[in-house]
Write an enzyme that holds these catalytic residues in place. Sequence first.
Site, PDB file in Angstrom:
ATOM      1  N   HIS A 157       0.820  -1.225   0.000  1.00  0.00           N
ATOM      2  CA  HIS A 157       0.000   0.000   0.000  1.00  0.00           C
ATOM      3  C   HIS A 157       0.848   1.267   0.000  1.00  0.00           C
ATOM      4  O   HIS A 157       0.331   2.352  -0.225  1.00  0.00           O
ATOM      5  CB  HIS A 157      -0.934  -0.007   1.212  1.00  0.00           C
ATOM      6  N   ASP A 365       3.257   9.489  -1.019  1.00  0.00           N
ATOM      7  CA  ASP A 365       2.108   8.703  -0.585  1.00  0.00           C
ATOM      8  C   ASP A 365       1.899   7.561  -1.569  1.00  0.00           C
ATOM      9  O   ASP A 365       2.040   7.775  -2.779  1.00  0.00           O
ATOM     10  CB  ASP A 365       0.853   9.598  -0.570  1.00  0.00           C
TER      11      ASP A 365
HETATM   12  P1  ADQ Z   1      -3.162   5.896   4.791  1.00  0.00           P
HETATM   13  O1  ADQ Z   1      -1.858   6.612   4.774  1.00  0.00           O
HETATM   14  O2  ADQ Z   1      -3.727   5.625   6.126  1.00  0.00           O
HETATM   15  O3  ADQ Z   1      -3.049   4.533   3.968  1.00  0.00           O
HETATM   16  P2  ADQ Z   1      -5.143   7.432   2.995  1.00  0.00           P
HETATM   17  O4  ADQ Z   1      -5.284   6.751   1.692  1.00  0.00           O
HETATM   18  O5  ADQ Z   1      -4.692   8.855   2.930  1.00  0.00           O
HETATM   19  O6  ADQ Z   1      -4.256   6.682   3.969  1.00  0.00           O
HETATM   20  O7  ADQ Z   1      -6.539   7.424   3.815  1.00  0.00           O
HETATM   21  C1  ADQ Z   1      -7.179   6.248   4.187  1.00  0.00           C
HETATM   22  C2  ADQ Z   1      -8.559   6.534   4.774  1.00  0.00           C
HETATM   23  O8  ADQ Z   1      -8.482   7.197   6.032  1.00  0.00           O
HETATM   24  C3  ADQ Z   1      -9.447   7.410   3.897  1.00  0.00           C
HETATM   25  O9  ADQ Z   1     -10.641   6.729   3.691  1.00  0.00           O
HETATM   26  C4  ADQ Z   1      -9.657   8.691   4.709  1.00  0.00           C
HETATM   27  O10 ADQ Z   1     -10.954   9.252   4.554  1.00  0.00           O
HETATM   28  C5  ADQ Z   1      -9.449   8.233   6.127  1.00  0.00           C
HETATM   29  N1  ADQ Z   1      -8.934   9.331   6.969  1.00  0.00           N
HETATM   30  C6  ADQ Z   1      -7.718   9.901   6.906  1.00  0.00           C
HETATM   31  N2  ADQ Z   1      -7.599  10.885   7.825  1.00  0.00           N
HETATM   32  C7  ADQ Z   1      -8.767  10.947   8.484  1.00  0.00           C
HETATM   33  C8  ADQ Z   1      -9.285  11.776   9.559  1.00  0.00           C
HETATM   34  N3  ADQ Z   1      -8.549  12.739  10.109  1.00  0.00           N
HETATM   35  N4  ADQ Z   1     -10.537  11.547   9.971  1.00  0.00           N
HETATM   36  C9  ADQ Z   1     -11.289  10.575   9.388  1.00  0.00           C
HETATM   37  N5  ADQ Z   1     -10.875   9.772   8.394  1.00  0.00           N
HETATM   38  C10 ADQ Z   1      -9.626   9.948   7.939  1.00  0.00           C
HETATM   39  C11 ADQ Z   1      -2.185   3.767   3.169  1.00  0.00           C
HETATM   40  C12 ADQ Z   1      -1.247   4.515   2.236  1.00  0.00           C
HETATM   41  C13 ADQ Z   1      -2.053   5.345   1.227  1.00  0.00           C
HETATM   42  C14 ADQ Z   1      -3.046   4.432   0.486  1.00  0.00           C
HETATM   43  C15 ADQ Z   1      -3.874   3.604   1.463  1.00  0.00           C
HETATM   44  C16 ADQ Z   1      -4.704   2.551   0.742  1.00  0.00           C
HETATM   45  O11 ADQ Z   1      -0.368   5.364   2.983  1.00  0.00           O
HETATM   46  O12 ADQ Z   1      -1.172   5.962   0.305  1.00  0.00           O
HETATM   47  O13 ADQ Z   1      -3.925   5.238  -0.268  1.00  0.00           O
HETATM   48  O14 ADQ Z   1      -3.022   2.907   2.365  1.00  0.00           O
HETATM   49  O15 ADQ Z   1      -3.906   1.716  -0.040  1.00  0.00           O
END
Ligand code: ADQ
Length: 478
Positions: A157, A365
């Site tokens: 991811h 990211d």
């Molecule tokens: P993350 O770095 O955790 O994941 P990201 O893709 O930015 O995340 O967000 C994941 C989920 O978390 C989204 O559905 C978002 O709405 C939710 N979220 C984030 N901040 C929030 C907040 N403050 N309050 C509520 N909800 C929140 C990792 C990788 C990413 C990749 C994902 C999926 O780092 O690059 O997109 O996995 O593969």
Amino acid sequence: MSRLVVVSNRLADPRRPAAGGLAVALGDTLNRTGGLWFGWSGTVVPGGAPGEGQLHERQAGRVTLATVDLAEEDFASYYQGYSNSVLWPVFHYRLDLADFRSDYVEGYRRVNRLFARKLLPLLRDDDVIWVHDYHLIPLAAELRALGCRQRIGFFLHIPVPPPLILAALPHHEWLMRSFFAYDLVGLQSQADVAHFGRYLQDESEAERLGENRFASHGRQLQVGAFPIGIDVQEFERLGRGADAVQTYEAMRQEYSRRQLLLGIDRLDYSKGIPQRVRAFRELLERYPENEHSATLIMIASPSRDDVHAYADLRQELEGLCGAINGDFGDLDWMPLRYIHRTVARKRVPGLCRVARVGLVTPLRDGMNLVAKEYVVAQDPQDPGVLVLSRFAGAAEQLKEALLVNPYDTQGMAEAIQTALRMPLPERQQRHARLMERIRQQDVHWWRRSFLGALGVQDEVLSAPPVAPRAARSHSGTR
Ligand code: ADQ
């Protein structure tokens, strides 16, 4: 019909919509095959014996959830240590933040070995196994060492850095060799695939058999880009829900005289949050017409508070935010609202819809799903503008966003100004194009493409969506 086995560090109950798109998408396939989901239970056993942990099994509909507890020492070295203080920073290009302690890698191997030992007896001959993310890279190698012959796919991811950054990782040869125990490795973007291929070419003895096919240590490996999407229908449904609508209406009223900019992230140094605040400050300085109008709402959910680098980030951010409000704020206008909290998922579409500009500006990211959620939440007749870092995996797909370099404060301020001033027809046009791609390559497309490439039959892939039960609590998959 072969059964799907999903392995990830954390599990979510696939029947609960609050768990989010990924859990629901995997749940569709797991339900269809009566599958198994395996991972850490989330329980840390104080004083527990390293490399040991109790297995728990429970049913969630047709899906078996199997989880293992971790000894305190294993949690510290495998999870906080190697996964989050070594692999996470290095794979996000942050060698400066990595803590290369030798006991971390030992704990990481120990836990992967423990998981393999606990998982193996639960497997059937025709299972297809799908392992997720950086916590579990050596899992297939440990399973193979115990005699596992099933097909195993892996999806990363997070991004893959260029070869020389990977090569700075002590034990990188071991780590990268362990990918060859998989049959298929899925990455988020073409850039990641290129870095992975170049590493194998420059730093290992692997032989390139085809464009993205490699041979080494008597095994063959297919590598590909499978950009993860969101569950568009689920998110649209959420957007029509009472909580989202109420959030939208309340915010619209409260900020009726303002133009809202929004950032939603986990509080992580990869997300470029301080850089975003600096660009917002630059916007207010360069374009004073935004004073008393532009208002940035930043919601950063607490994350890995117990890892050193995260505490520093929090402090830096609080200083930056306080300074903006002190220098620019007035009795009737605070330019920035910073909230260190997770917002309920059902309110996220409402928040996104009310914001004229969505700021998704990570330094690096894997994908970034917030970018896609922001676009889907917009009113197609009067959509907001996505300002997106070119260093997010999502930028390969979302070319009609305003792409920015988050290290360039001035450039980012100019892009935000462009977004705030963008005429309606251009906003509509960009939004329609973005929506088309996000809808086409949604989370179900992602799951079908990956599992299809791993050789899973069509009858399993075309599983209809499962009606989720009422939401209760949230637990992440990572
Ligand atoms: P993350 O770095 O955790 O994941 P990201 O893709 O930015 O995340 O967000 C994941 C989920 O978390 C989204 O559905 C978002 O709405 C939710 N979220 C984030 N901040 C929030 C907040 N403050 N309050 C509520 N909800 C929140 C990792 C990788 C990413 C990749 C994902 C999926 O780092 O690059 O997109 O996995 O593969």
